[in-house]
Design a protein around this motif. Structure first.
Motif, PDB file in Angstrom:
ATOM      1  N   UNK A 202      -0.719  64.762  -3.833  1.00 45.24           N
ATOM      2  CA  UNK A 202       0.203  63.711  -3.405  1.00 45.24           C
ATOM      3  C   UNK A 202      -0.530  62.667  -2.558  1.00 45.24           C
ATOM      4  N   UNK A 203      -1.393  63.122  -1.653  1.00 43.44           N
ATOM      5  CA  UNK A 203      -2.161  62.194  -0.815  1.00 43.44           C
ATOM      6  C   UNK A 203      -3.053  61.289  -1.659  1.00 43.44           C
ATOM      7  N   UNK A 204      -3.736  61.871  -2.628  1.00 44.89           N
ATOM      8  CA  UNK A 204      -4.644  61.087  -3.461  1.00 44.89           C
ATOM      9  C   UNK A 204      -3.885  60.106  -4.345  1.00 44.89           C
ATOM     10  N   UNK A 205      -2.712  60.504  -4.840  1.00 47.32           N
ATOM     11  CA  UNK A 205      -1.903  59.571  -5.624  1.00 47.32           C
ATOM     12  C   UNK A 205      -1.399  58.428  -4.744  1.00 47.32           C
ATOM     13  N   UNK A 206      -1.093  58.718  -3.497  1.00 46.80           N
ATOM     14  CA  UNK A 206      -0.707  57.671  -2.561  1.00 46.80           C
ATOM     15  C   UNK A 206      -1.844  56.694  -2.315  1.00 46.80           C
ATOM     16  N   UNK A 207      -3.053  57.233  -2.185  1.00 44.55           N
ATOM     17  CA  UNK A 207      -4.226  56.370  -1.996  1.00 44.55           C
ATOM     18  C   UNK A 207      -4.491  55.527  -3.241  1.00 44.55           C
ATOM     19  N   UNK A 208      -4.263  56.113  -4.421  1.00 39.84           N
ATOM     20  CA  UNK A 208      -4.433  55.357  -5.664  1.00 39.84           C
ATOM     21  C   UNK A 208      -3.435  54.204  -5.714  1.00 39.84           C
ATOM     22  N   UNK A 209      -2.195  54.476  -5.334  1.00 42.61           N
ATOM     23  CA  UNK A 209      -1.178  53.428  -5.316  1.00 42.61           C
ATOM     24  C   UNK A 209      -1.542  52.335  -4.314  1.00 42.61           C
ATOM     25  N   UNK A 210      -2.043  52.724  -3.145  1.00 42.99           N
ATOM     26  CA  UNK A 210      -2.448  51.735  -2.141  1.00 42.99           C
ATOM     27  C   UNK A 210      -3.587  50.874  -2.659  1.00 42.99           C
ATOM     28  N   UNK A 211      -4.538  51.477  -3.356  1.00 46.38           N
ATOM     29  CA  UNK A 211      -5.660  50.721  -3.937  1.00 46.38           C
ATOM     30  C   UNK A 211      -5.153  49.725  -4.975  1.00 46.38           C
ATOM     31  N   UNK A 212      -4.203  50.157  -5.805  1.00 47.33           N
ATOM     32  CA  UNK A 212      -3.628  49.264  -6.809  1.00 47.33           C
ATOM     33  C   UNK A 212      -2.879  48.108  -6.143  1.00 47.33           C
TER      34      UNK A 212
END
Length: 101
Positions: A37-47
């Motif tokens: 979940x944390x990594x998907x959140x970071x991916x969304x923030x990067x996008x």
């Protein structure tokens, strides 16, 4: 080659907060599910950062076009990595599922 950046950080197993080798329950916010979940959140923030940088460049508010290109490329590579990991996980699941006993 050393890759730096917050989007590549992975927490270590048995860190000081959970105790050495501690097993956590699903949904507790730590462990594999929490890390995912944390990594998907970071991916969304990067996008989102790449989208904001692109919008700023298109409206003339960005002062450094190279930074915009780097943000967009970082987002593209992060999404490509996430997609590859997902495909490999689905492939591994299918291999295990179709294994005859």
């Amino acid at each position: 080659m050393v890759t730096a950046g917050s989007e590549w950080s992975v927490p270590s197993v048995g860190d000081a907060t959970s105790g050495a080798g501690a097993v956590t329950q699903p949904g507790s916010g730590s462990g594999f599910g929490g890390m995912l979940v944390d990594q998907l959140g970071k991916l969304e923030a990067t996008q989102n950062q790449a989208a904001d940088a692109s919008t700023a460049l298109a409206t003339g508010q960005a002062s450094d076009p190279e930074a915009v290109v780097m943000a967009v490329e970082r987002a593209r590579l992060s999404m490509q990595l996430a997609s590859t990991l997902r495909n490999k996980a689905v492939e591994a699941f299918n291999d295990v599922f179709h294994t005859q006993v």
